[in-house]
Design an enzyme around this catalytic site. Structure first.
Site, PDB file in Angstrom:
ATOM      1  N   GLU A 270       0.808  -1.214   0.000  1.00  0.00           N
ATOM      2  CA  GLU A 270       0.000   0.000   0.000  1.00  0.00           C
ATOM      3  C   GLU A 270       0.846   1.270   0.000  1.00  0.00           C
ATOM      4  O   GLU A 270       0.573   2.229   0.729  1.00  0.00           O
ATOM      5  CB  GLU A 270      -0.994  -0.020   1.166  1.00  0.00           C
ATOM      6  CG  GLU A 270      -1.992  -1.167   1.028  1.00  0.00           C
ATOM      7  CD  GLU A 270      -3.048  -1.218   2.131  1.00  0.00           C
ATOM      8  OE1 GLU A 270      -2.987  -0.379   3.058  1.00  0.00           O
ATOM      9  OE2 GLU A 270      -3.913  -2.105   2.081  1.00  0.00           O
TER      10      GLU A 270
ATOM     11  N   GLU B 289      -4.876  -8.634  -1.438  1.00  0.00           N
ATOM     12  CA  GLU B 289      -5.478  -8.457  -0.112  1.00  0.00           C
ATOM     13  C   GLU B 289      -6.872  -7.891  -0.269  1.00  0.00           C
ATOM     14  O   GLU B 289      -7.066  -6.890  -0.964  1.00  0.00           O
ATOM     15  CB  GLU B 289      -4.619  -7.533   0.760  1.00  0.00           C
ATOM     16  CG  GLU B 289      -5.092  -7.425   2.208  1.00  0.00           C
ATOM     17  CD  GLU B 289      -4.215  -6.493   3.031  1.00  0.00           C
ATOM     18  OE1 GLU B 289      -2.973  -6.639   2.987  1.00  0.00           O
ATOM     19  OE2 GLU B 289      -4.773  -5.603   3.703  1.00  0.00           O
TER      20      GLU B 289
END
Length: 541
Positions: A200, A318
């Site tokens: 991220e 994810e």
């Protein structure tokens, strides 16, 4: 005569499906046409994937701390339920990563104590760096090899960089610690299938972000390291990046900077339901318009790869639906399977090769309960998908409101197809007539007004050109909530509660047979897998 009528009535009642509600519900006739002549996409054989995360017990949100002893560093790897839950998949892909992976130090050639994550006021996400000892890595690999797991490992992509402004990090990646760790892994013969770079850090980032051009250069360096350490060409693992939220411009720059063949797959994350404090989550899960928003992300990812990275594929590395640990009594209940299976189906249509669920265990969204290791409903949903839905994705035409969702794949273990049906309506059941597109024409304007009997008489056989006998059967797996409570943590399969054996063994997931020329009844707020072994689908032969 009266006795005979009573006996006949009793027999009919016994033959009613156990998952069907005794209370009469409105029913609607509808048609699902499966286009079996060509695949529209393909998934990886290990499409279903689950994650293990780094969060320590002190990870809390909304006055809840649901992680306990479930992280990569402290999970009880010897718990008998854990190994059996993984083994049930045959080869379950497990992705090790998460928010703190970019603060992990690998204890290879370091002179500092190998310390766990601790709370600090100025740390990324409020935590210090944490350490993975090689003893713990060895024990993790013992579990993986015992259970046949396929491993994806997320590497620290912030090592050597520094925070220059707000969440923006600059500086060249220091690859030395990652090099030592990968080298140790290769020397031990641990079969890591793929290495993912960072978590991220793309686009606006989550906590931290890195420029795409700089990221692309560092990914190129990582590819060089992998080529150096994995000397045999056929042993080369996949290289994944960036494991973040999709930003089309940023992802495009990553592909352009790294160049042809460097990145094996672009990975992105999906948390499309909102935060764990959102009181509208239950409504969102059955709102077809809200669910459909995620389709834009999958479509844009596919277009980005077609235009700028034809050598790479798309992965969801994810996805927990609800960010910040999930939500108790939503993410771990039957209702969440509606969101989860819908996302598996939706993502697969856009050539997503792997879909990793956050988490295998940990938080409120684990497939397994954090404390007891007992399966939550989504565990069984994942297992049924893995066992029944093959790699080939087929197009589906639905003659029904958007409250009925349908996805079709080539079957996994035999010929024919498997159809996934999801009913978002809490009040209307559907009688679903299944048809093949080889020689069928459906009048959309009048289909809803036809009675079920007339529709059955006029329907083209789902077998296409093959002759269907009355003895031909299909297999059905109907999933409902216990006692009709959609927030129940117990899932029913064809009316029977799914529970582990006393020894932790996963229960048999047995279907019920049905005649192929009958409609599939899908109860309100329910899910069904329908296996059609003799469906004529040229794409699946």
């Amino acid at each position: 005569m009266a006795v005979r009528l009573l006996l006949l009535l009793a027999l009919v009642c016994l033959q009613l499906p156990r998952w069907a509600s005794a209370q009469q519900q409105p029913e609607q006739e509808t048609t699902v046409i499966v286009k079996g002549s060509a695949k529209i996409a393909e998934t990886d054989p290990s499409y279903v994937c689950a994650t293990m995360d780094w969060w320590p017990p002190e990870k809390c949100n909304y006055n809840q701390c649901p992680w306990g002893q479930s992280s990569i560093l402290n999970l009880d790897l010897d718990h008998p339920f854990l190994a059996q839950a993984i083994k049930a998949f045959g080869n379950l892909r497990i992705r090790l990563g998460g928010s703190l992976q970019d603060r992990v130090v690998y204890d290879v050639g370091t002179n500092s104590p190998c310390s766990p994550f601790t709370n600090v006021s100025n740390g990324l996400f409020g935590f210090s760096a944490g350490c993975l000892s090689m003893d713990r890595w060895d024990k993790l690999n013992d579990l993986f090899q015992q259970t046949g797991a396929i491993i994806t490992f997320g590497l620290n992509a912030l090592d050597g960089r520094h925070n220059v402004q707000r969440s923006f990090w600059a500086g060249k990646w220091n690859s030395s610690n990652a090099y030592g760790f990968v080298n140790y892994t290769v020397s031990k013969g641990y079969p890591v299938d793929s290495w993912e770079f960072g978590n991220e850090l793309s686009g606006h980032g989550t906590g931290a972000r890195v420029d795409a051009d700089l990221y692309g250069k560092d990914v190129t360096e990582l590819r060089s390291i992998l080529r150096q350490l994995y000397r045999a060409p056929l042993s080369q693992p996949l290289l994944l990046a960036p494991g973040g939220f999709f930003d089309q411009q940023w992802y495009t720059r990553l592909l352009q900077t790294s160049g042809h063949g460097v990145v094996s797959a672009l990975t992105h994350h999906i948390y499309n339901l909102g935060g764990g404090d959102d009181v509208h989550l239950m409504r969102k899960i059955v709102d077809h318009k809200y669910l459909d928003r995620a389709e834009d992300t999958y479509r844009d990812m596919q277009l980005t790869l077609q235009r700028h990275g034809t050598w790479a594929s798309a992965w969801v590395s994810e996805s927990g639906g609800v960010f910040n640990n999930g939500r108790h009594l939503v993410s771990n209940t039957f209702m969440n399977s509606i969101w989860y299976l819908d996302q598996l189906g939706m993502a697969s249509k856009y050539n997503t090769k792997v879909f990793c669920r956050q988490t295998l265990i940990g938080g409120n969204y684990g497939l397994l309960d954090t404390e007891t290791f007992l399966p939550n409903p989504d565990y069984y949903s994942a297992l049924l998908w893995h066992r029944l839905m093959g790699n080939g994705v087929l197009s589906v035409d639905i003659n029904a409101p958007r409250k009925l969702r349908a996805y079709a794949h080539c079957s996994k273990r035999h010929q024919g197809i498997t159809l996934l049906l999801i009913n978002l309506s809490n009040s209307t059941g559907y009688n679903v007539t299944l048809q093949n597109d080889l020689n069928v024409s459906v009048d959309r304007t009048s289909a809803h007004r036809r009675s079920h009997s007339s529709f059955t008489k006029r329907a083209v056989s789902w077998l296409g050109g093959k002759a269907a006998s009355e003895t031909t059967k299909r297999d059905e797996y109907h999933l409902t909530a216990k006692d009709g409570d959609h927030q129940s943590r117990t899932m029913l399969l064809n009316g029977v509660s799914l529970e582990l054996g006393d020894d932790g063994s996963v229960p048999a997931l047995n279907p019920v047979p049905a005649a192929v020329d009958s409609a599939v009844y899908l109860a309100p707020t329910s899910i069904a897998f329908v296996v059609l072994p003799r469906f004529e689908a040229k794409a699946c032969s």
